[in-house]
Design a protein around this motif. Structure first.
Motif, short mmCIF file in Angstrom:
data_model
loop_
_atom_site.label_atom_id
_atom_site.label_comp_id
_atom_site.label_asym_id
_atom_site.label_seq_id
_atom_site.Cartn_x
_atom_site.Cartn_y
_atom_site.Cartn_z
N ILE A 185 21.12 64.80 -1.29
CA ILE A 185 21.90 66.05 -1.22
C ILE A 185 23.30 65.86 -1.81
O ILE A 185 23.85 66.78 -2.41
N VAL A 186 23.87 64.66 -1.63
CA VAL A 186 25.19 64.41 -2.22
C VAL A 186 25.12 64.41 -3.74
O VAL A 186 25.91 65.08 -4.42
N LYS A 187 24.14 63.70 -4.29
CA LYS A 187 24.03 63.63 -5.75
C LYS A 187 23.61 64.97 -6.34
O LYS A 187 24.00 65.30 -7.47
N ALA A 188 22.83 65.74 -5.61
CA ALA A 188 22.49 67.09 -6.08
C ALA A 188 23.74 67.95 -6.16
O ALA A 188 23.96 68.68 -7.14
N ALA A 189 24.59 67.88 -5.14
CA ALA A 189 25.84 68.65 -5.14
C ALA A 189 26.74 68.19 -6.28
O ALA A 189 27.39 69.02 -6.94
N TRP A 190 26.80 66.89 -6.55
CA TRP A 190 27.60 66.38 -7.66
C TRP A 190 27.11 66.93 -9.00
O TRP A 190 27.90 67.11 -9.93
N ARG A 191 25.81 67.20 -9.11
CA ARG A 191 25.25 67.76 -10.34
C ARG A 191 25.44 69.27 -10.45
O ARG A 191 25.01 69.88 -11.42
N GLY A 192 26.07 69.85 -9.44
CA GLY A 192 26.29 71.30 -9.47
C GLY A 192 25.13 72.11 -8.93
O GLY A 192 25.11 73.34 -9.08
N ILE A 193 24.16 71.47 -8.30
CA ILE A 193 23.04 72.19 -7.69
C ILE A 193 23.51 72.77 -6.36
O ILE A 193 24.05 72.04 -5.52
N PRO A 194 23.35 74.07 -6.14
CA PRO A 194 23.77 74.65 -4.85
C PRO A 194 23.01 74.00 -3.70
O PRO A 194 21.80 73.80 -3.78
N VAL A 195 23.73 73.65 -2.64
CA VAL A 195 23.12 73.09 -1.44
C VAL A 195 23.49 74.00 -0.28
O VAL A 195 24.68 74.18 0.02
N ARG A 196 22.48 74.59 0.37
CA ARG A 196 22.75 75.58 1.42
C ARG A 196 21.88 75.32 2.64
O ARG A 196 20.83 74.69 2.55
#
Length: 391
Positions: A185-196
C-alpha cells in the motif's frame, strides 16, 4: 445485476490465501462462491486438512505451494495467476472467517463509482471482542502509513482488500510475510495510485479463528520495513515530490501560492521558514533533508515551506556559508581564522575546516540560529503587512 455479475462488471476475481485454516476455510469458500466462481485459492503449504477440503472444489483455481512461504508470497503468487488470466482487479479475503463475503459487492460498487484504486476494508476496531494487540497494531500501522505517504486511513492492516492488478504489476516488492501488506500500500501510494478505505464488517471468533501472526517476530519485521520506508520517504520520495512542485510552479508562483496564500496561520508559515533556514545553514551536511522533514512533522509545521527554505544551502552558496560559519565561530571564540584560505581548491577548504572544526561548528550553529530568527521574524512581519493590506 445478479450476484455473479457483480465482480464481472469490473473484471475482478477473488484471491484466498490460506494456511492451516481448516476450521473456517469451507465456510469462506462457500460464502465467496455466492458472488463469483473466479476464485484463486493459494494453499501456502498447509499441514492440516486443507488439501482434503479443497479437493471437491474442482471449478476453482487452486495453487498448492510445497512449503509455507508467508502470506505476502501467497498473495503475490495469486496476483501473478490473476494477471495471467487477464483480470483487472483482485479482491483478497482472509480464510480465518473474520471477513464477511457479503461485503464483496461494496468493493465493486466503489470502483464503479469512483474509479481505479487500491481499496482496504475498514473494520470497526472498537467493537467488542477485538483483541487489544490488533487495535494497537492497526493504530501503529496507520501512523507510519500517514508519515510515509501523507494519506490518512482508518485501517491499514485489514486483509480484505481490492488490488488494481495492472497498476501494481510493475512495482518491485521485497517482502513475503505479513509485512507485504504494508509494503504494497505504501509503494502503491508512492506511484500515485489512490488508496482508500471502505467500511466492512468483521468477526473475531476465538473458538474458530486461527491467527498465524507471531507478535514478536512479525512486529519486528514490520518495524524494520517501516524504518526503511521512512528513510526512503525522507531522502527520496518527499524531496522528489517537492522538487517536482518547484519545477512546475517556479519560485515566484511557489512564493505566491504556497507561502502567501497557504491556509496555515502566519505564525506557522513564519516558523516553517525559520526551521528551513535553521536546518539549511546548520552543519548537518548529508542529513539536512531528513532532519527538516522529521522536525516539520514533529512540530506540525508546513513541510513544503520548510523544505524549500532548507535549500538556502545551494551548492554555489556552500563556500560562502562555510566561510561565514568559520568567521562567526572565530569571532565568538575570540580566535583568528587565518588569511591563506583559497576558494579555488576544494581540498584547501576541507583541510582548513578540519584545522578549525570547533570554530566552524560553533559558528555554523550561531549563524543558523541568528539567520533563522531574522528570516522567521521578517516573514511574520511581511505576511502581517500583507494581511493588513487585504483588510
Amino acid at each position: 445485476m445478479t450476484s455473479n455479475e457483480v465482480l464481472a462488471a469490473i473484471n475482478a476475481c477473488v484471491i484466498i490465501p490460506t494456511y492451516n485454516n481448516g476450521k473456517t476455510l469451507k465456510q469462506v469458500l462457500d460464502g465467496v462462491r455466492r458472488y463469483t466462481s473466479d476464485i484463486i485459492v493459494v494453499n501456502d503449504g498447509s499441514t492440516d486438512e486443507t488439501a482434503r477440503l479443497l479437493a471437491p472444489y474442482t471449478d476453482l483455481t487452486i495453487i498448492h505451494l510445497p512449503r509455507n512461504s508467508g502470506k505476502g508470497f501467497a498473495l503475490r503468487t495469486g496476483f501473478l495467476e490473476a494477471d495471467a488470466r487477464g483480470f483487472d482487479y483482485a479482491i483478497s479475503i482472509d480464510s480465518d472467517g473474520q471477513h464477511f463475503p457479503d461485503d464483496i459487492p461494496k468493493f465493486a460498487d466503489e470502483i464503479q463509482r469512483n474509479g481505479p484504486a487500491l481499496l482496504i476494508g475498514d473494520r470497526n476496531m472498537n467493537q467488542a471482542g477485538i483483541p487489544g494487540k490488533s487495535s494497537f497494531g492497526n493504530r501503529f500501522s496507520n501512523f507510519w502509513f500517514r508519515f510515509e505517504t501523507g494519506i490518512t486511513l482508518a485501517d491499514t492492516q485489514s486483509g480484505f482488500r481490492l488490488y488494481p492488478l495492472k497498476q501494481i504489476r510493475n512495482i518491485r516488492f521485497y517482502t513475503t510475510k505479513f509485512e507485504f501488506e504494508v509494503e504494497v500500500i505504501v509503494k502503491a501510494a508512492w506511484r500515485g495510485i489512490p488508496v482508500r478505505n471502505i467500511p466492512v464488517k468483521v468477526l473475531y471468533n476465538p473458538a474458530e479463528r486461527v491467527s498465524h501472526f507471531r507478535p514478536f517476530r512479525d512486529f519486528t519485521r514490520i518495524s524494520i520495513l517501516n524504518t526503511w520506508l521512512v528513510v526512503v520517504t525522507l531522502l527520496y520520495i518527499r524531496p522528489r515530490a517537492y522538487l517536482r512542485t518547484f519545477r512546475e510552479k517556479g519560485f515566484k508562483r511557489f512564493f505566491l501560492e504556497d507561502l502567501l496564500h497557504s491556509d496555515d496561520s502566519t505564525s506557522k508559515k513564519a516558523s516553517s521558514v525559520a526551521l528551513g533556514v535553521l536546518v539549511g545553514l546548520s552543519p548537518l551536511w548529508g542529513f539536512q533533508t531528513i532532519t527538516v522533514f522529521f522536525l516539520a512533522f514533529v512540530l506540525r509545521l508546513n513541510k513544503l515551506i520548510a523544505f524549500a527554505f532548507s535549500n538556502i544551502s545551494l551548492p554555489p552558496l556552500i563556500p560562502l556559508i562555510i566561510y561565514a560559519g568559520l568567521q562567526v565561530g572565530a569571532f565568538v571564540l575570540g580566535e583568528p581564522t587565518g588569511t591563506s584560505f583559497q576558494w579555488t581548491n576544494i581540498g584547501t577548504y576541507r583541510a582548513f575546516i578540519q584545522q578549525h572544526l570547533t570554530e566552524y561548528i560553533i559558528g555554523s550553529l550561531v549563524l543558523s540560529i541568528v539567520t533563522a530568527a531574522v528570516f522567521g521574524v521578517g516573514t511574520y512581519l511581511l505576511l502581517n503587512i500583507k494581511e493588513r493590506r487585504k483588510v
